[in-house]
Motif scaffolding. Structure first.
Motif, PDB file in Angstrom:
ATOM      1  N   ASP A 282      24.890  17.853  55.466  1.00 19.95           N
ATOM      2  CA  ASP A 282      23.642  18.512  55.072  1.00 19.95           C
ATOM      3  C   ASP A 282      23.256  18.305  53.618  1.00 19.95           C
ATOM      4  O   ASP A 282      22.432  19.044  53.082  1.00 19.95           O
ATOM      5  CB  ASP A 282      23.751  20.013  55.357  1.00 19.95           C
ATOM      6  CG  ASP A 282      24.835  20.704  54.516  1.00 19.95           C
ATOM      7  OD1 ASP A 282      25.573  19.998  53.790  1.00 19.95           O
ATOM      8  OD2 ASP A 282      24.936  21.939  54.583  1.00 19.95           O
ATOM      9  N   GLY A 283      23.865  17.312  52.978  1.00 22.51           N
ATOM     10  CA  GLY A 283      23.529  17.067  51.584  1.00 22.51           C
ATOM     11  C   GLY A 283      23.922  18.193  50.654  1.00 22.51           C
ATOM     12  O   GLY A 283      23.420  18.293  49.533  1.00 22.51           O
ATOM     13  N   GLY A 284      24.827  19.053  51.137  1.00 29.16           N
ATOM     14  CA  GLY A 284      25.271  20.186  50.328  1.00 29.16           C
ATOM     15  C   GLY A 284      24.411  21.429  50.450  1.00 29.16           C
ATOM     16  O   GLY A 284      24.632  22.417  49.740  1.00 29.16           O
ATOM     17  N   TRP A 285      23.449  21.409  51.372  1.00 27.49           N
ATOM     18  CA  TRP A 285      22.478  22.508  51.503  1.00 27.49           C
ATOM     19  C   TRP A 285      23.158  23.856  51.700  1.00 27.49           C
ATOM     20  O   TRP A 285      22.762  24.865  51.103  1.00 27.49           O
ATOM     21  CB  TRP A 285      21.545  22.197  52.669  1.00 27.49           C
ATOM     22  CG  TRP A 285      20.396  23.132  52.860  1.00 27.49           C
ATOM     23  CD1 TRP A 285      19.805  23.928  51.930  1.00 27.49           C
ATOM     24  CD2 TRP A 285      19.674  23.331  54.069  1.00 27.49           C
ATOM     25  NE1 TRP A 285      18.748  24.623  52.482  1.00 27.49           N
ATOM     26  CE2 TRP A 285      18.643  24.275  53.798  1.00 27.49           C
ATOM     27  CE3 TRP A 285      19.781  22.808  55.357  1.00 27.49           C
ATOM     28  CZ2 TRP A 285      17.757  24.700  54.779  1.00 27.49           C
ATOM     29  CZ3 TRP A 285      18.883  23.226  56.331  1.00 27.49           C
ATOM     30  CH2 TRP A 285      17.880  24.172  56.045  1.00 27.49           C
ATOM     31  N   THR A 286      24.198  23.922  52.530  1.00 26.33           N
ATOM     32  CA  THR A 286      24.854  25.197  52.813  1.00 26.33           C
ATOM     33  C   THR A 286      25.959  25.531  51.816  1.00 26.33           C
ATOM     34  O   THR A 286      26.589  26.575  51.936  1.00 26.33           O
ATOM     35  CB  THR A 286      25.444  25.198  54.232  1.00 26.33           C
ATOM     36  OG1 THR A 286      26.371  24.099  54.366  1.00 26.33           O
ATOM     37  CG2 THR A 286      24.360  25.069  55.281  1.00 26.33           C
ATOM     38  N   THR A 287      26.185  24.667  50.845  1.00 24.70           N
ATOM     39  CA  THR A 287      27.265  24.902  49.884  1.00 24.70           C
ATOM     40  C   THR A 287      26.918  26.001  48.891  1.00 24.70           C
ATOM     41  O   THR A 287      27.757  26.825  48.521  1.00 24.70           O
ATOM     42  CB  THR A 287      27.576  23.600  49.123  1.00 24.70           C
ATOM     43  OG1 THR A 287      27.912  22.577  50.056  1.00 24.70           O
ATOM     44  CG2 THR A 287      28.731  23.797  48.164  1.00 24.70           C
ATOM     45  N   GLY A 288      25.674  26.015  48.441  1.00 23.48           N
ATOM     46  CA  GLY A 288      25.259  27.023  47.468  1.00 23.48           C
ATOM     47  C   GLY A 288      23.891  26.697  46.932  1.00 23.48           C
ATOM     48  O   GLY A 288      23.368  25.596  47.146  1.00 23.48           O
ATOM     49  N   PRO A 289      23.284  27.642  46.210  1.00 20.48           N
ATOM     50  CA  PRO A 289      21.929  27.427  45.689  1.00 20.48           C
ATOM     51  C   PRO A 289      21.901  26.370  44.601  1.00 20.48           C
ATOM     52  O   PRO A 289      22.851  26.193  43.845  1.00 20.48           O
ATOM     53  CB  PRO A 289      21.545  28.808  45.137  1.00 20.48           C
ATOM     54  CG  PRO A 289      22.855  29.456  44.812  1.00 20.48           C
ATOM     55  CD  PRO A 289      23.818  28.962  45.858  1.00 20.48           C
ATOM     56  N   VAL A 290      20.799  25.638  44.561  1.00 19.86           N
ATOM     57  CA  VAL A 290      20.596  24.634  43.526  1.00 19.86           C
ATOM     58  C   VAL A 290      19.977  25.318  42.312  1.00 19.86           C
ATOM     59  O   VAL A 290      19.011  26.073  42.433  1.00 19.86           O
ATOM     60  CB  VAL A 290      19.654  23.515  44.026  1.00 19.86           C
ATOM     61  CG1 VAL A 290      19.379  22.506  42.915  1.00 19.86           C
ATOM     62  CG2 VAL A 290      20.258  22.831  45.236  1.00 19.86           C
ATOM     63  N   LEU A 291      20.540  25.061  41.118  1.00 15.05           N
ATOM     64  CA  LEU A 291      19.975  25.618  39.897  1.00 15.05           C
ATOM     65  C   LEU A 291      18.644  24.940  39.597  1.00 15.05           C
ATOM     66  O   LEU A 291      18.564  23.709  39.530  1.00 15.05           O
ATOM     67  CB  LEU A 291      20.934  25.422  38.726  1.00 15.05           C
ATOM     68  CG  LEU A 291      22.250  26.210  38.780  1.00 15.05           C
ATOM     69  CD1 LEU A 291      23.135  25.838  37.604  1.00 15.05           C
ATOM     70  CD2 LEU A 291      21.967  27.703  38.764  1.00 15.05           C
ATOM     71  N   THR A 292      17.606  25.725  39.431  1.00 15.72           N
ATOM     72  CA  THR A 292      16.280  25.158  39.176  1.00 15.72           C
ATOM     73  C   THR A 292      15.979  25.023  37.690  1.00 15.72           C
ATOM     74  O   THR A 292      15.020  24.372  37.317  1.00 15.72           O
ATOM     75  CB  THR A 292      15.196  26.033  39.825  1.00 15.72           C
ATOM     76  OG1 THR A 292      15.323  27.382  39.335  1.00 15.72           O
ATOM     77  CG2 THR A 292      15.354  26.043  41.343  1.00 15.72           C
ATOM     78  N   THR A 293      16.799  25.634  36.853  1.00 15.92           N
ATOM     79  CA  THR A 293      16.645  25.486  35.402  1.00 15.92           C
ATOM     80  C   THR A 293      17.999  25.141  34.811  1.00 15.92           C
ATOM     81  O   THR A 293      19.045  25.512  35.363  1.00 15.92           O
ATOM     82  CB  THR A 293      16.140  26.789  34.756  1.00 15.92           C
ATOM     83  OG1 THR A 293      17.042  27.857  35.081  1.00 15.92           O
ATOM     84  CG2 THR A 293      14.749  27.134  35.263  1.00 15.92           C
ATOM     85  N   PRO A 294      18.036  24.413  33.704  1.00 17.05           N
ATOM     86  CA  PRO A 294      19.321  24.060  33.090  1.00 17.05           C
ATOM     87  C   PRO A 294      20.140  25.303  32.753  1.00 17.05           C
ATOM     88  O   PRO A 294      19.600  26.302  32.268  1.00 17.05           O
ATOM     89  CB  PRO A 294      18.914  23.294  31.832  1.00 17.05           C
ATOM     90  CG  PRO A 294      17.518  22.815  32.104  1.00 17.05           C
ATOM     91  CD  PRO A 294      16.892  23.880  32.963  1.00 17.05           C
ATOM     92  N   PHE A 295      21.436  25.227  32.981  1.00 20.65           N
ATOM     93  CA  PHE A 295      22.314  26.354  32.676  1.00 20.65           C
ATOM     94  C   PHE A 295      22.518  26.462  31.171  1.00 20.65           C
ATOM     95  O   PHE A 295      22.779  25.472  30.489  1.00 20.65           O
ATOM     96  CB  PHE A 295      23.659  26.161  33.373  1.00 20.65           C
ATOM     97  CG  PHE A 295      24.662  27.236  33.042  1.00 20.65           C
ATOM     98  CD1 PHE A 295      24.594  28.482  33.647  1.00 20.65           C
ATOM     99  CD2 PHE A 295      25.665  27.011  32.113  1.00 20.65           C
ATOM    100  CE1 PHE A 295      25.510  29.476  33.338  1.00 20.65           C
ATOM    101  CE2 PHE A 295      26.586  27.993  31.805  1.00 20.65           C
ATOM    102  CZ  PHE A 295      26.497  29.230  32.419  1.00 20.65           C
ATOM    103  N   LYS A 296      22.383  27.673  30.678  1.00 22.83           N
ATOM    104  CA  LYS A 296      22.636  27.908  29.258  1.00 22.83           C
ATOM    105  C   LYS A 296      23.760  28.932  29.111  1.00 22.83           C
ATOM    106  O   LYS A 296      23.776  29.942  29.812  1.00 22.83           O
ATOM    107  CB  LYS A 296      21.378  28.394  28.556  1.00 22.83           C
ATOM    108  CG  LYS A 296      20.248  27.374  28.527  1.00 22.83           C
ATOM    109  CD  LYS A 296      19.021  27.922  27.800  1.00 22.83           C
ATOM    110  CE  LYS A 296      17.912  26.882  27.768  1.00 22.83           C
ATOM    111  NZ  LYS A 296      16.706  27.397  27.060  1.00 22.83           N
ATOM    112  N   GLU A 297      24.627  28.667  28.203  1.00 24.51           N
ATOM    113  CA  GLU A 297      25.754  29.566  27.986  1.00 24.51           C
ATOM    114  C   GLU A 297      25.260  30.946  27.556  1.00 24.51           C
ATOM    115  O   GLU A 297      24.387  31.058  26.694  1.00 24.51           O
ATOM    116  CB  GLU A 297      26.687  29.000  26.933  1.00 24.51           C
ATOM    117  CG  GLU A 297      27.888  29.882  26.646  1.00 24.51           C
ATOM    118  CD  GLU A 297      28.745  29.317  25.529  1.00 24.51           C
ATOM    119  OE1 GLU A 297      29.734  29.978  25.172  1.00 24.51           O
ATOM    120  OE2 GLU A 297      28.408  28.235  25.014  1.00 24.51           O
ATOM    121  N   ASP A 298      25.792  31.976  28.191  1.00 27.87           N
ATOM    122  CA  ASP A 298      25.475  33.339  27.774  1.00 27.87           C
ATOM    123  C   ASP A 298      26.448  33.726  26.674  1.00 27.87           C
ATOM    124  O   ASP A 298      27.626  33.964  26.913  1.00 27.87           O
ATOM    125  CB  ASP A 298      25.613  34.297  28.970  1.00 27.87           C
ATOM    126  CG  ASP A 298      25.145  35.709  28.624  1.00 27.87           C
ATOM    127  OD1 ASP A 298      25.023  36.015  27.424  1.00 27.87           O
ATOM    128  OD2 ASP A 298      24.911  36.484  29.570  1.00 27.87           O
TER     129      ASP A 298
END
Length: 267
Positions: free
Chosen positions: A245-261
């Protein structure tokens, strides 16, 4: 996935339901290319016969309603008489039932989807098991869906049936292991088939950002997984659920770059 060798199913007999088009036709082609004799079944006679002609002497088409016990017996009897038994079964036939909110789907429509997509698999297993057992064992591949791995909105009948296929696969795998019959499920994600054509999802990279790989899959990619599970390349695999499934059921795709909190202390 490179799959088994080109002759990985040589001299084996494989039944493929829903083989007239889409995933079923791709599975029939891939099984034949791997050396199998293919009995492909469907209600679509014209398209099914065309696929069988394309595969030449390696394939035969049978009109088959997977909700009919009589039809299932006829298919199993034909395989026994013509080829001496059954080595593989691909329970692929199914319908989507359309997109409806739970409260909008009628009981009649719900039952129809479950009857074809789940009861059809049950009848196939129950009918073919004795033939496969008498032939010394074999492999069953039940085509479920990514909708059988997660809660997918507006798929009440389809999703429930595909979850059922997933569970039935595991029950059968446990019950039939002693008979040398392996049973596994394949869970396609968004794949370009006649069933999904109306969605208008574009081909190529970036066409389907919901999947981590960023695109929809092809029927051939599912077919390679099916042939792998039918063949001895998967000889120690049973009761498994293979998501293609191209990873579809693995987890949500991040729509914005991750930034360190920076409020989180380092460890």
């Amino acid at each position: 996935m490179t799959g088994p060798s080109a002759d990985g199913l040589r001299d084996r007999t494989v039944i493929v339901t829903g083989g007239a088009r889409g995933l079923g036709a791709a599975a029939a082609r891939a099984a034949a290319a791997a050396g199998a004799r293919v009995l492909l079944t469907d209600l679509r006679e014209k398209e099914g016969r065309a696929v069988a002609r394309e595969l030449g002497g390696r394939a035969r088409f049978v009109r088959h309603d997977v909700t009919s016990e009589d039809d299932w017996r006829a298919v199993a009897d034909l395989a026994s008489r013509t080829y001496g038994g059954v080595d593989g079964l691909v329970n692929n036939a199914g319908i989507s039932g359309g997109s409806h909110a739970l409260e909008e789907q009628t009981a009649e429509a719900f039952r129809r989807v479950v009857d074809i997509d789940l009861t059809g698999v049950f009848l196939g297993l129950r009918t073919v098991i004795p033939v496969m057992r008498a032939h010394g064992g074999g492999s069953v591949v039940n085509v479920s869906s990514a909708a059988g791995l997660m809660g997918l909105a507006r798929t009440a009948g389809y999703g429930a049936a595909k979850w059922g296929v997933r569970g039935l696969t595991k029950i059968a795998a446990v019950e039939l292991a002693a008979d040398r019959i392996r049973v596994n499920s394949v869970h396609p994600g968004m794949i370009h088939t006649p069933m999904t054509a109306h969605l208008g999802i574009p081909d190529g990279e970036g066409g389907y950002p919901a999947a981590p790989l960023g695109r929809v899959g092809t029927p051939e990619e599912i077919a390679r997984a099916v042939v792998f599970l039918l063949s001895d390349a998967s000889s120690y695999v049973t009761g498994a659920e293979l998501a293609v499934d191209g990873g579809w059921t693995t987890g949500p795709v991040l729509t914005t770059p991750f930034k360190e909190d920076r409020r989180c202390p380092s460890t």
